[in-house]
Write a protein that holds these residues in place. Sequence first.
Motif, PDB file in Angstrom:
ATOM      1  N   TYR A  55       0.837  -1.199   0.000  1.00  0.00           N
ATOM      2  CA  TYR A  55       0.000   0.000   0.000  1.00  0.00           C
ATOM      3  C   TYR A  55       0.872   1.248   0.000  1.00  0.00           C
ATOM      4  O   TYR A  55       2.053   1.219   0.352  1.00  0.00           O
ATOM      5  CB  TYR A  55      -0.957   0.005   1.193  1.00  0.00           C
ATOM      6  N   ILE A  56       0.251   2.355  -0.406  1.00  0.00           N
ATOM      7  CA  ILE A  56       0.917   3.655  -0.415  1.00  0.00           C
ATOM      8  C   ILE A  56       0.127   4.595   0.489  1.00  0.00           C
ATOM      9  O   ILE A  56      -1.090   4.726   0.358  1.00  0.00           O
ATOM     10  CB  ILE A  56       0.991   4.251  -1.837  1.00  0.00           C
ATOM     11  N   VAL A  57       0.845   5.243   1.404  1.00  0.00           N
ATOM     12  CA  VAL A  57       0.249   6.257   2.272  1.00  0.00           C
ATOM     13  C   VAL A  57       0.715   7.619   1.763  1.00  0.00           C
ATOM     14  O   VAL A  57       1.915   7.880   1.683  1.00  0.00           O
ATOM     15  CB  VAL A  57       0.681   6.069   3.742  1.00  0.00           C
ATOM     16  N   THR A  58      -0.240   8.464   1.381  1.00  0.00           N
ATOM     17  CA  THR A  58       0.073   9.817   0.923  1.00  0.00           C
ATOM     18  C   THR A  58      -0.380  10.789   1.999  1.00  0.00           C
ATOM     19  O   THR A  58      -1.516  10.719   2.469  1.00  0.00           O
ATOM     20  CB  THR A  58      -0.607  10.123  -0.418  1.00  0.00           C
ATOM     21  N   LYS A  77       4.128  17.436   0.018  1.00  0.00           N
ATOM     22  CA  LYS A  77       3.247  16.272  -0.020  1.00  0.00           C
ATOM     23  C   LYS A  77       4.141  15.077  -0.306  1.00  0.00           C
ATOM     24  O   LYS A  77       5.043  15.158  -1.137  1.00  0.00           O
ATOM     25  CB  LYS A  77       2.188  16.422  -1.106  1.00  0.00           C
ATOM     26  N   TYR A  78       3.903  13.976   0.389  1.00  0.00           N
ATOM     27  CA  TYR A  78       4.751  12.815   0.173  1.00  0.00           C
ATOM     28  C   TYR A  78       3.948  11.528   0.186  1.00  0.00           C
ATOM     29  O   TYR A  78       2.880  11.442   0.792  1.00  0.00           O
ATOM     30  CB  TYR A  78       5.891  12.773   1.195  1.00  0.00           C
ATOM     31  N   SER A  79       4.478  10.521  -0.529  1.00  0.00           N
ATOM     32  CA  SER A  79       3.891   9.190  -0.567  1.00  0.00           C
ATOM     33  C   SER A  79       4.937   8.186  -0.118  1.00  0.00           C
ATOM     34  O   SER A  79       6.086   8.228  -0.579  1.00  0.00           O
ATOM     35  CB  SER A  79       3.430   8.825  -1.981  1.00  0.00           C
ATOM     36  N   ASN A  80       4.531   7.299   0.785  1.00  0.00           N
ATOM     37  CA  ASN A  80       5.397   6.232   1.281  1.00  0.00           C
ATOM     38  C   ASN A  80       4.817   4.898   0.857  1.00  0.00           C
ATOM     39  O   ASN A  80       3.640   4.634   1.084  1.00  0.00           O
ATOM     40  CB  ASN A  80       5.499   6.272   2.802  1.00  0.00           C
ATOM     41  N   VAL A  92       8.467   9.126  -1.973  1.00  0.00           N
ATOM     42  CA  VAL A  92       8.625  10.209  -2.948  1.00  0.00           C
ATOM     43  C   VAL A  92       8.006  11.468  -2.355  1.00  0.00           C
ATOM     44  O   VAL A  92       7.084  11.401  -1.535  1.00  0.00           O
ATOM     45  CB  VAL A  92       7.990   9.871  -4.317  1.00  0.00           C
ATOM     46  N   LYS A  93       8.529  12.623  -2.788  1.00  0.00           N
ATOM     47  CA  LYS A  93       8.107  13.878  -2.160  1.00  0.00           C
ATOM     48  C   LYS A  93       8.065  15.001  -3.188  1.00  0.00           C
ATOM     49  O   LYS A  93       8.933  15.098  -4.046  1.00  0.00           O
ATOM     50  CB  LYS A  93       9.112  14.193  -1.055  1.00  0.00           C
ATOM     51  N   LEU A  94       7.049  15.839  -3.076  1.00  0.00           N
ATOM     52  CA  LEU A  94       6.923  17.069  -3.861  1.00  0.00           C
ATOM     53  C   LEU A  94       6.895  18.236  -2.887  1.00  0.00           C
ATOM     54  O   LEU A  94       6.102  18.245  -1.943  1.00  0.00           O
ATOM     55  CB  LEU A  94       5.636  17.059  -4.689  1.00  0.00           C
ATOM     56  N   LEU A 157       1.889  13.540  -7.659  1.00  0.00           N
ATOM     57  CA  LEU A 157       1.546  14.341  -6.486  1.00  0.00           C
ATOM     58  C   LEU A 157       1.287  15.767  -6.956  1.00  0.00           C
ATOM     59  O   LEU A 157       2.041  16.293  -7.782  1.00  0.00           O
ATOM     60  CB  LEU A 157       2.684  14.331  -5.464  1.00  0.00           C
ATOM     61  N   THR A 158       0.245  16.384  -6.448  1.00  0.00           N
ATOM     62  CA  THR A 158      -0.062  17.769  -6.815  1.00  0.00           C
ATOM     63  C   THR A 158      -0.325  18.586  -5.554  1.00  0.00           C
ATOM     64  O   THR A 158      -0.844  18.077  -4.563  1.00  0.00           O
ATOM     65  CB  THR A 158      -1.289  17.874  -7.739  1.00  0.00           C
ATOM     66  N   ILE A 159       0.059  19.844  -5.618  1.00  0.00           N
ATOM     67  CA  ILE A 159      -0.248  20.806  -4.553  1.00  0.00           C
ATOM     68  C   ILE A 159      -0.749  22.070  -5.252  1.00  0.00           C
ATOM     69  O   ILE A 159      -0.120  22.538  -6.213  1.00  0.00           O
ATOM     70  CB  ILE A 159       0.985  21.160  -3.704  1.00  0.00           C
TER      71      ILE A 159
END
Length: 168
Positions: A55-58, A77-80, A92-94, A157-159
Motif C-alpha cells: 500500500y501507499i500512504v500519501t 506532499k509525500y507518498s510512502n 517520494v516527495k513534492l 503528487l499535486t499541490i
Amino acid sequence: MEKLLAMRNKMKRFVTLFLVLIALFTFPFTALANDEMDLSDNTERSIEYFEDGSYIVTEFETSIISAFSTSTVSKTKYSNYYNSNNVKEWAVKLTATFNYTGSSATCTNATTSYTIYNGNWKVTTATSSKSGRKATGNFTIKKYSLGIPVKTINRTLTISCSNTGVCS
C-alpha cells in the motif's frame, strides 16, 4: 493643592490607560505575524491498497494561515510505499513554494525528491512542473528482480494554493 493632586491622579490614569491600549493593540498583531506559529496541526492522509497487500500512504500537512503571515508559503506532499509486511520500501516527495496576494496565487518553485529503502526498487522518473497556482510531481518507480522490472508504479503528487495561501 487638592487640585494639583487631582490633576496628577488624572494624568497617571491617562498614562496607564494609554500604555495598556498600546500593549493590547500591538501584542496580538505581533504574535500573529510570526509565520512559525502553527495554529493547526492537521494532516490529510489517504491510503491506496494493492492486490498483493502492499500500500501507499500519501500525506499532506495542512495549517490555518493567519491574515498577518507572510505572502509566501511552502508545502510538501509525500507518498510512502509499504510492502505487505508493513515495511517501508520507498518514499517520494513534492515540495512547492507559492506567492499569494489575496486576489491571486502563483507557484514559484516545485521540486521532487525520493528515498529508496529497498535496493530492488529504482526511480526511473522524477520530474516536477509548475503552472499558475499548481505544482505537480511525476514519478515512475520500478521493482527489479534479476535485472527485469517486475512491478511499476506511476505516482503523481499535486499541490495547489488558493489566493489566501491555503494549500491542498
